[in-house]
Design a protein around this motif. Structure first.
Motif, short mmCIF file in Angstrom:
data_model
loop_
_atom_site.label_atom_id
_atom_site.label_comp_id
_atom_site.label_asym_id
_atom_site.label_seq_id
_atom_site.Cartn_x
_atom_site.Cartn_y
_atom_site.Cartn_z
N ASN A 60 8.15 -68.62 -120.19
CA ASN A 60 8.29 -69.17 -118.88
C ASN A 60 9.54 -69.81 -118.65
OD1 ASN A 60 8.07 -70.58 -116.64
ND2 ASN A 60 6.29 -71.83 -116.97
N PRO A 61 10.46 -69.32 -117.81
CA PRO A 61 11.85 -69.83 -117.91
C PRO A 61 11.76 -71.22 -117.23
CG PRO A 61 11.79 -67.70 -116.92
CD PRO A 61 10.21 -68.09 -117.11
N GLY A 62 10.31 -71.60 -116.57
CA GLY A 62 10.25 -73.23 -115.94
C GLY A 62 9.74 -74.24 -117.00
N ALA A 63 9.60 -73.79 -118.33
CA ALA A 63 9.13 -74.69 -119.25
C ALA A 63 10.13 -75.94 -119.31
CB ALA A 63 9.06 -74.15 -120.65
N ARG A 64 9.23 -77.14 -119.42
CA ARG A 64 10.11 -78.27 -119.56
C ARG A 64 9.30 -79.35 -120.44
NH1 ARG A 64 7.88 -81.77 -116.00
NH2 ARG A 64 6.39 -81.02 -114.43
N ARG A 65 10.13 -80.62 -120.86
CA ARG A 65 9.43 -81.60 -121.49
C ARG A 65 8.88 -82.45 -120.36
NH1 ARG A 65 13.30 -84.72 -124.69
NH2 ARG A 65 11.36 -85.79 -125.53
N ASN A 66 7.84 -83.02 -120.67
CA ASN A 66 7.08 -84.18 -119.58
C ASN A 66 7.71 -85.46 -120.13
OD1 ASN A 66 5.50 -82.05 -118.14
ND2 ASN A 66 4.07 -82.24 -119.71
N ALA A 67 7.61 -86.40 -119.28
CA ALA A 67 7.71 -87.70 -119.69
C ALA A 67 6.38 -88.09 -120.02
CB ALA A 67 7.94 -88.67 -118.08
N GLN A 68 6.52 -89.35 -120.86
CA GLN A 68 5.48 -89.75 -121.54
C GLN A 68 4.67 -90.76 -120.19
OE1 GLN A 68 6.36 -91.75 -124.90
NE2 GLN A 68 6.61 -89.74 -126.10
N MET A 69 3.29 -90.85 -120.28
CA MET A 69 2.77 -91.51 -119.29
C MET A 69 1.66 -92.28 -120.10
SD MET A 69 2.31 -88.28 -116.56
CE MET A 69 1.57 -89.09 -115.27
N GLY A 70 1.60 -92.61 -121.10
CA GLY A 70 0.93 -93.48 -121.44
C GLY A 70 -0.68 -93.01 -121.99
N ARG A 71 -1.65 -93.73 -121.32
CA ARG A 71 -2.82 -93.40 -121.87
C ARG A 71 -3.44 -92.12 -120.68
NH1 ARG A 71 -7.10 -94.68 -118.25
NH2 ARG A 71 -6.41 -96.25 -116.46
N LEU A 72 -2.81 -92.06 -119.82
CA LEU A 72 -2.94 -90.77 -118.75
C LEU A 72 -1.74 -89.68 -119.16
CD1 LEU A 72 -3.66 -92.58 -115.50
CD2 LEU A 72 -5.23 -91.48 -117.27
N ASP B 14 5.50 -78.94 -120.29
CA ASP B 14 4.72 -78.33 -119.13
C ASP B 14 5.37 -77.00 -119.08
OD1 ASP B 14 3.32 -77.98 -116.84
OD2 ASP B 14 5.02 -78.23 -115.50
N GLY B 15 4.43 -75.87 -118.82
CA GLY B 15 4.98 -74.59 -118.52
C GLY B 15 4.39 -73.58 -119.72
N TYR B 16 3.31 -73.96 -120.40
CA TYR B 16 2.55 -73.26 -121.24
C TYR B 16 1.29 -72.71 -120.45
CZ TYR B 16 1.28 -71.44 -125.87
OH TYR B 16 0.92 -70.27 -126.90
N TYR B 17 1.46 -71.22 -119.98
CA TYR B 17 0.35 -71.17 -119.08
C TYR B 17 -1.14 -71.35 -119.50
CZ TYR B 17 -2.12 -67.82 -116.16
OH TYR B 17 -3.11 -67.37 -114.95
N LEU B 18 -1.81 -72.32 -118.55
CA LEU B 18 -3.12 -72.91 -118.62
C LEU B 18 -3.19 -73.69 -119.62
CD1 LEU B 18 -4.92 -69.33 -118.15
CD2 LEU B 18 -4.44 -71.13 -116.51
#
Length: 135
Positions: free
Chosen positions: A25-37, A43-47
């Motif tokens: 997925n060319p749109g894959a990216r790292r997510n910001a950490q959000m603590g307990r949530l 993001d971007g690994y299908y499903l």
């Protein structure tokens, strides 16, 4: 980066994103950490909510619990951990999920293939052949 373990984790996440962008997925990216949530590392690994792990001591049960929890937060049906294999590249890492999650995923794939086979048999045959050759 002052923390070597954090730097190693960040490098693994970045390498995974590069691999996913090239092969999935060319749109894959790292997510910001959000603590307990938290919604997973990438993001971007299908499903999937994806939890990336590059640790000396591997603790699969905690990785899977975390990935499954984060899948709920992310609104994804599946969670998995991608674990770095020591002294190997990204393609040699391990994708890990619990059996219940894997069975749900395989049932979804099976149902989708049965639908495709019933609606467009020739398309299904081409699809099936292409993916068998890739193995």
């Amino acid at each position: 980066m002052a923390n070597p373990a954090k730097a190693k984790g960040t490098a693994w996440e970045s390498a995974l994103v590069a691999y996913l962008r090239e092969h999935h997925n060319p749109g894959a990216r790292r997510n910001a950490q959000m603590g307990r949530l938290d919604i997973g590392d990438i993001d971007g690994y299908y499903l999937h909510a994806l939890e990336a792990k590059a640790e000396k001591t591997i603790t699969l049960s905690s990785y899977i619990a975390q990935a499954n929890r984060e899948a709920v937060h992310a609104g994804q049906p599946y969670g998995c951990a991608i674990v770095k294999r020591r002294m190997k590249g990204v393609a040699d890492g391990y994708v890990v999920r619990d059996v219940a999650t894997d069975v749900r995923l395989m049932n979804r794939l099976k149902d989708a293939e049965e639908i495709l086979r019933s609606i467009a048999p020739t398309v299904y045959e081409d699809f099936d052949q292409r993916h068998r050759e890739a193995a």
